[in-house]
Design an enzyme around this catalytic site. Sequence first.
Site, PDB file in Angstrom:
ATOM      1  N   HIS A  79     -11.813   6.269   2.232  1.00  0.00           N
ATOM      2  CA  HIS A  79     -11.827   7.561   2.934  1.00  0.00           C
ATOM      3  C   HIS A  79     -11.700   8.714   1.948  1.00  0.00           C
ATOM      4  CE1 HIS A  79      -7.398   7.314   2.351  1.00  0.00           C
ATOM      5  NE2 HIS A  79      -7.632   6.021   2.491  1.00  0.00           N
ATOM      6  N   HIS A 121      -6.856  11.147   5.633  1.00  0.00           N
ATOM      7  CA  HIS A 121      -8.157  10.665   6.090  1.00  0.00           C
ATOM      8  C   HIS A 121      -8.985  11.891   6.447  1.00  0.00           C
ATOM      9  CE1 HIS A 121      -5.702   6.944   6.715  1.00  0.00           C
ATOM     10  NE2 HIS A 121      -6.713   6.477   6.027  1.00  0.00           N
ATOM     11  N   GLU A 127      -6.870  -1.198  -3.852  1.00  0.00           N
ATOM     12  CA  GLU A 127      -7.206   0.209  -3.597  1.00  0.00           C
ATOM     13  C   GLU A 127      -6.854   1.099  -4.782  1.00  0.00           C
ATOM     14  OE1 GLU A 127      -5.034   2.096  -0.354  1.00  0.00           O
ATOM     15  OE2 GLU A 127      -6.603   3.620  -0.143  1.00  0.00           O
ATOM     16  N   GLU A 131     -11.084   1.141  -0.880  1.00  0.00           N
ATOM     17  CA  GLU A 131     -10.168   0.037  -0.568  1.00  0.00           C
ATOM     18  C   GLU A 131     -10.835  -1.132   0.126  1.00  0.00           C
ATOM     19  OE1 GLU A 131      -7.070   1.049   2.305  1.00  0.00           O
ATOM     20  OE2 GLU A 131      -7.905   3.044   2.485  1.00  0.00           O
ATOM     21  N   ASP A 174       0.865  -1.179   0.000  1.00  0.00           N
ATOM     22  CA  ASP A 174       0.000   0.000   0.000  1.00  0.00           C
ATOM     23  C   ASP A 174       0.898   1.224   0.000  1.00  0.00           C
ATOM     24  OD1 ASP A 174      -1.876   2.013   0.492  1.00  0.00           O
ATOM     25  OD2 ASP A 174      -3.050   0.763   1.864  1.00  0.00           O
ATOM     26  N   ASP A 230      -3.527   7.412  -3.321  1.00  0.00           N
ATOM     27  CA  ASP A 230      -3.348   6.291  -2.390  1.00  0.00           C
ATOM     28  C   ASP A 230      -3.767   5.033  -3.150  1.00  0.00           C
ATOM     29  OD1 ASP A 230      -3.498   4.572  -0.206  1.00  0.00           O
ATOM     30  OD2 ASP A 230      -4.985   5.732   0.897  1.00  0.00           O
TER      31      ASP A 230
HETATM   32 MN    MN Z   1      -3.698   2.882   1.023  1.00  0.00          MN
HETATM   33 MN    MN Z   2      -6.308   4.426   1.867  1.00  0.00          MN
END
Ligand code: MN
Ligand code: MN
Length: 304
Positions: free
Chosen positions: A159, A167, A288, A193, A88, A99
Site C-alpha cells: 500500500h 493505507h 515487508e 508485503e 509486523d 512499516d
Molecule cells: Mn506491516
Molecule cells: Mn503494511
Amino acid sequence: MSPSLSSFVEAYREAGRIAAEVRERAKRLVRANKRLIEICDRVEGWIMELGGAPAFPCNLSINEVAAHYTSPLGDRSVVPDRSIVKVDLGVHIDGYIADTAVTVCLNPEYEDLKRAAEEGLQAAIEVLRAGIRASEVGAVIERKIREWGFKPIRNLTGHRISKYNLHAGEVIPNVHSRLCRQRLAVGDIYAVEPFTTLPTAAGEVVNGAWGHICLFQRKRPVKGRTAKEMLSFIRSSYKTLPFAERWVLRRFPSEVGKEAFQELLRSKCLHTYPILVERSRAPVAQAEHTVLIRENGCQVLTEL
Ligand code: MN
Ligand code: MN
C-alpha cells in the site's frame, strides 16, 4: 531535491532505521512459550526508546493467522511450539511512517514458505522504480513465489503511505492483477508485503474473530464523561493511525475505562479490525519493507 522534499525523506529514513533495528531485536525475542503481550510491549517500548512512536500496534500473527492480531490487556496466550510467527511493526516520526515485517519459523518445515515471501519481496524491490505499474510489480511477486512452489495470498496487498495515513489508497498487489494499473511516481512511499501460503491452500484471507486493533472513525455524540475524555485522548495521541485497545485501557484503568471504551465502540466512534485468517487454515508467511520510489529504482527505508 528541494529542501522540503529532502526533510520529509529524512523523517521517513529515520523512522525506517528505527523500524529495522526493532525488527531485528524482535526476531530474537520470539521463542516458544513466550507471552505474546510481552513481545508486543517490548517491540512498542523499543520504538519509543529509539525516538519513534508506534504507527500501529505490534502485530503478532501465528500460523494460519495472516495479520491483525495484537494482544488485548491481560493476554495469557503464548507463542506455540513449532509455529510460524509474523511480527509486523510500524514506526512514525511526526506522521512519517515506516512499516516492516519479518517471519520467525519455529518449525524448520516452514523455512521455504518464509523464504518464498522474502524472495518475492526482493524481486519486487529489484523492479520498483518510477513509471512501473503496480500490477507489473504484483506479477513479479507472484511469479517468484510460484517459482518457489508456493502461493501468494491474493487479497492482501502492499500500500502507498502518506503522512499520518498508513493505507493511503493505491495498492501493490501480490499477484498478477488487471486492476492496480497506476504507475508509481518519484517520491512515492510504498510498503511492499508479499504473503505466502501452501500451494494447496485457498490463497486468500477471510475475517476471523474481532481483534484488538482500533481506528478512530468519526466524531459521534457520547454521553459518559470518561468516554469523552477517552475520545479526545485517542484523537490527540493517535490521530488517524491505528492503535491498540491495550494502550487506551492502561491509560484509563478499571471498569470505568472498560465501560467508556465499550461506549466508544457502540457509538461507532471507533472501528475494530477483525483478525485475518487464511481461508483453508494453512500456514502463512510474510515479508515487508517500506520503500521510496526513485527515478531509476527504489530505496529500501527499512533495511539495517
Ligand atoms: Mn506491516
Ligand atoms: Mn503494511
